[in-house]
Design a protein around this motif. Sequence first.
Motif, mmCIF file in Angstrom:
data_model
loop_
_atom_site.group_PDB
_atom_site.id
_atom_site.type_symbol
_atom_site.label_atom_id
_atom_site.label_comp_id
_atom_site.label_asym_id
_atom_site.label_seq_id
_atom_site.Cartn_x
_atom_site.Cartn_y
_atom_site.Cartn_z
ATOM 1 N N CYS A 13 86.532 -87.774 7.184
ATOM 2 C CA CYS A 13 87.579 -88.419 6.389
ATOM 3 C C CYS A 13 88.936 -88.294 7.082
ATOM 4 C CB CYS A 13 87.632 -87.828 4.970
ATOM 5 S SG CYS A 13 88.281 -86.155 4.857
ATOM 6 N N ASP A 14 89.946 -88.831 6.452
ATOM 7 C CA ASP A 14 91.285 -88.835 7.027
ATOM 8 C C ASP A 14 92.218 -87.814 6.379
ATOM 9 O OD1 ASP A 14 90.805 -90.778 8.966
ATOM 10 O OD2 ASP A 14 91.198 -92.407 7.570
ATOM 11 N N LEU A 15 91.659 -86.808 5.703
ATOM 12 C CA LEU A 15 92.486 -85.752 5.132
ATOM 13 C C LEU A 15 93.241 -85.063 6.259
ATOM 14 C CD1 LEU A 15 93.282 -84.079 2.619
ATOM 15 C CD2 LEU A 15 91.404 -82.536 3.225
ATOM 16 N N GLU A 16 94.553 -84.896 6.080
ATOM 17 C CA GLU A 16 95.382 -84.281 7.107
ATOM 18 C C GLU A 16 95.549 -82.794 6.870
ATOM 19 O OE1 GLU A 16 98.525 -87.278 9.208
ATOM 20 O OE2 GLU A 16 99.240 -86.057 7.565
ATOM 21 N N PHE A 17 95.429 -82.048 7.954
ATOM 22 C CA PHE A 17 95.702 -80.621 7.956
ATOM 23 C C PHE A 17 96.989 -80.430 8.742
ATOM 24 C CE2 PHE A 17 91.015 -81.160 8.426
ATOM 25 C CZ PHE A 17 90.692 -80.912 7.102
ATOM 26 N N LYS A 18 97.891 -79.589 8.250
ATOM 27 C CA LYS A 18 99.179 -79.381 8.906
ATOM 28 C C LYS A 18 99.371 -77.908 9.215
ATOM 29 C CE LYS A 18 101.185 -83.244 6.460
ATOM 30 N NZ LYS A 18 102.011 -84.170 7.109
ATOM 31 N N GLY A 19 99.974 -77.644 10.374
ATOM 32 C CA GLY A 19 100.245 -76.263 10.743
ATOM 33 C C GLY A 19 101.063 -76.170 12.008
ATOM 34 N N GLN A 31 87.929 -74.561 5.525
ATOM 35 C CA GLN A 31 87.919 -74.522 4.065
ATOM 36 C C GLN A 31 87.475 -75.873 3.500
ATOM 37 O OE1 GLN A 31 88.320 -71.959 1.946
ATOM 38 N NE2 GLN A 31 87.907 -73.346 0.256
ATOM 39 N N HIS A 32 88.027 -76.943 4.042
ATOM 40 C CA HIS A 32 87.664 -78.297 3.612
ATOM 41 C C HIS A 32 86.168 -78.538 3.830
ATOM 42 C CE1 HIS A 32 87.852 -82.610 3.024
ATOM 43 N NE2 HIS A 32 87.511 -82.845 4.291
ATOM 44 N N GLY A 33 85.667 -78.127 4.992
ATOM 45 C CA GLY A 33 84.247 -78.299 5.282
ATOM 46 C C GLY A 33 83.360 -77.557 4.292
ATOM 47 N N MET A 34 83.760 -76.335 3.941
ATOM 48 C CA MET A 34 82.976 -75.576 2.965
ATOM 49 C C MET A 34 82.989 -76.256 1.601
ATOM 50 S SD MET A 34 83.517 -71.560 3.988
ATOM 51 C CE MET A 34 85.266 -71.504 3.660
ATOM 52 N N GLU A 35 84.146 -76.786 1.216
ATOM 53 C CA GLU A 35 84.236 -77.507 -0.057
ATOM 54 C C GLU A 35 83.344 -78.748 -0.049
ATOM 55 O OE1 GLU A 35 88.421 -78.252 -0.529
ATOM 56 O OE2 GLU A 35 88.860 -76.124 -0.887
ATOM 57 N N MET A 36 83.352 -79.472 1.054
ATOM 58 C CA MET A 36 82.535 -80.677 1.154
ATOM 59 C C MET A 36 81.045 -80.325 1.148
ATOM 60 S SD MET A 36 84.576 -83.254 1.038
ATOM 61 C CE MET A 36 85.434 -82.226 -0.163
ATOM 62 N N MET A 37 80.686 -79.197 1.757
ATOM 63 C CA MET A 37 79.292 -78.748 1.725
ATOM 64 C C MET A 37 78.883 -78.409 0.299
ATOM 65 S SD MET A 37 78.191 -76.470 5.048
ATOM 66 C CE MET A 37 77.749 -75.092 4.078
ATOM 67 N N GLN A 38 79.735 -77.694 -0.422
ATOM 68 C CA GLN A 38 79.432 -77.332 -1.810
ATOM 69 C C GLN A 38 79.269 -78.567 -2.681
ATOM 70 O OE1 GLN A 38 82.666 -74.699 -2.765
ATOM 71 N NE2 GLN A 38 81.598 -72.907 -1.975
ATOM 72 N N GLN A 39 80.076 -79.600 -2.382
ATOM 73 C CA GLN A 39 79.996 -80.845 -3.148
ATOM 74 C C GLN A 39 78.854 -81.740 -2.667
ATOM 75 O OE1 GLN A 39 83.819 -82.842 -3.211
ATOM 76 N NE2 GLN A 39 84.891 -80.938 -3.677
ATOM 77 N N LYS A 40 78.195 -81.323 -1.582
ATOM 78 C CA LYS A 40 77.103 -82.094 -0.973
ATOM 79 C C LYS A 40 77.553 -83.513 -0.621
ATOM 80 C CE LYS A 40 73.316 -79.535 -3.150
ATOM 81 N NZ LYS A 40 73.881 -78.279 -3.283
ATOM 82 N N ASP A 41 78.773 -83.599 -0.055
ATOM 83 C CA ASP A 41 79.321 -84.892 0.350
ATOM 84 C C ASP A 41 78.512 -85.430 1.529
ATOM 85 O OD1 ASP A 41 81.850 -86.790 0.272
ATOM 86 O OD2 ASP A 41 81.453 -86.318 2.381
ATOM 87 N N ALA A 42 77.832 -86.537 1.319
ATOM 88 C CA ALA A 42 76.896 -87.075 2.320
ATOM 89 C C ALA A 42 77.563 -87.366 3.655
ATOM 90 C CB ALA A 42 76.216 -88.327 1.779
ATOM 91 N N ALA A 43 78.734 -87.968 3.648
ATOM 92 C CA ALA A 43 79.413 -88.312 4.908
ATOM 93 C C ALA A 43 79.775 -87.059 5.696
ATOM 94 C CB ALA A 43 80.651 -89.150 4.623
ATOM 95 N N HIS A 44 80.269 -86.049 5.005
ATOM 96 C CA HIS A 44 80.632 -84.813 5.696
ATOM 97 C C HIS A 44 79.397 -84.054 6.178
ATOM 98 C CE1 HIS A 44 84.633 -85.557 4.046
ATOM 99 N NE2 HIS A 44 85.067 -84.727 4.980
ATOM 100 N N LEU A 45 78.341 -84.054 5.383
ATOM 101 C CA LEU A 45 77.105 -83.394 5.815
ATOM 102 C C LEU A 45 76.551 -84.055 7.068
ATOM 103 C CD1 LEU A 45 75.373 -82.746 2.381
ATOM 104 C CD2 LEU A 45 76.542 -81.075 3.847
ATOM 105 N N LYS A 46 76.632 -85.368 7.138
ATOM 106 C CA LYS A 46 76.181 -86.101 8.330
ATOM 107 C C LYS A 46 77.048 -85.729 9.541
ATOM 108 C CE LYS A 46 75.182 -90.747 9.979
ATOM 109 N NZ LYS A 46 75.158 -92.173 9.637
ATOM 110 N N ALA A 47 78.360 -85.648 9.328
ATOM 111 C CA ALA A 47 79.275 -85.276 10.418
ATOM 112 C C ALA A 47 78.994 -83.848 10.885
ATOM 113 C CB ALA A 47 80.723 -85.425 9.961
ATOM 114 N N MET A 48 78.700 -82.953 9.945
ATOM 115 C CA MET A 48 78.395 -81.564 10.308
ATOM 116 C C MET A 48 77.110 -81.481 11.121
ATOM 117 S SD MET A 48 79.332 -79.569 6.819
ATOM 118 C CE MET A 48 80.865 -79.934 5.973
ATOM 119 N N GLU A 49 76.133 -82.275 10.759
ATOM 120 C CA GLU A 49 74.879 -82.295 11.522
ATOM 121 C C GLU A 49 75.132 -82.804 12.944
ATOM 122 O OE1 GLU A 49 71.200 -81.603 12.705
ATOM 123 O OE2 GLU A 49 72.022 -80.956 10.773
ATOM 124 N N ALA A 50 75.962 -83.820 13.072
ATOM 125 C CA ALA A 50 76.304 -84.340 14.406
ATOM 126 C C ALA A 50 77.009 -83.266 15.234
ATOM 127 C CB ALA A 50 77.165 -85.590 14.279
#
Length: 75
Positions: A13-19, A31-50
Motif C-alpha cells: 500500500c501507499d501508507l507513509e512512514f516518517k522518520g 508494526q504496520h506489517g504485523m497489523e496487516m498480518m493480524q487482519q489477514k490483509d490479502a495484498a499484504h500477505l502476498k507482498a510478504m510472501e514475495a
Amino acid sequence: MKSMKCSDLGGACDLEFKGDTFEEIEAQSKQHGMEMMQQKDAAHLKAMEAMRELMKSPEDMEAWYQGKKAEFEAL
C-alpha cells in the motif's frame, strides 16, 4: 524528516512512514506489517510472501536492508 511508503519497502500500500532515521521507518513498517498480518490483509500477505522468496538467507536480508537504507539516505 524523511518518508517512505509501504510499497517502497516491498509492501502492498501507499501508507507513509516518517522518520529522521531509517530505523524509525523500519520500526513503523514492521508494526504496520504485523497489523496487516493480524487482519489477514490479502495484498499484504502476498507482498510478504514475495519478500520471503527474495530473502532466503541472512546475506539476502542484509543486502536488502542496506539497499533500502541507502535509498532512505539518498532522499
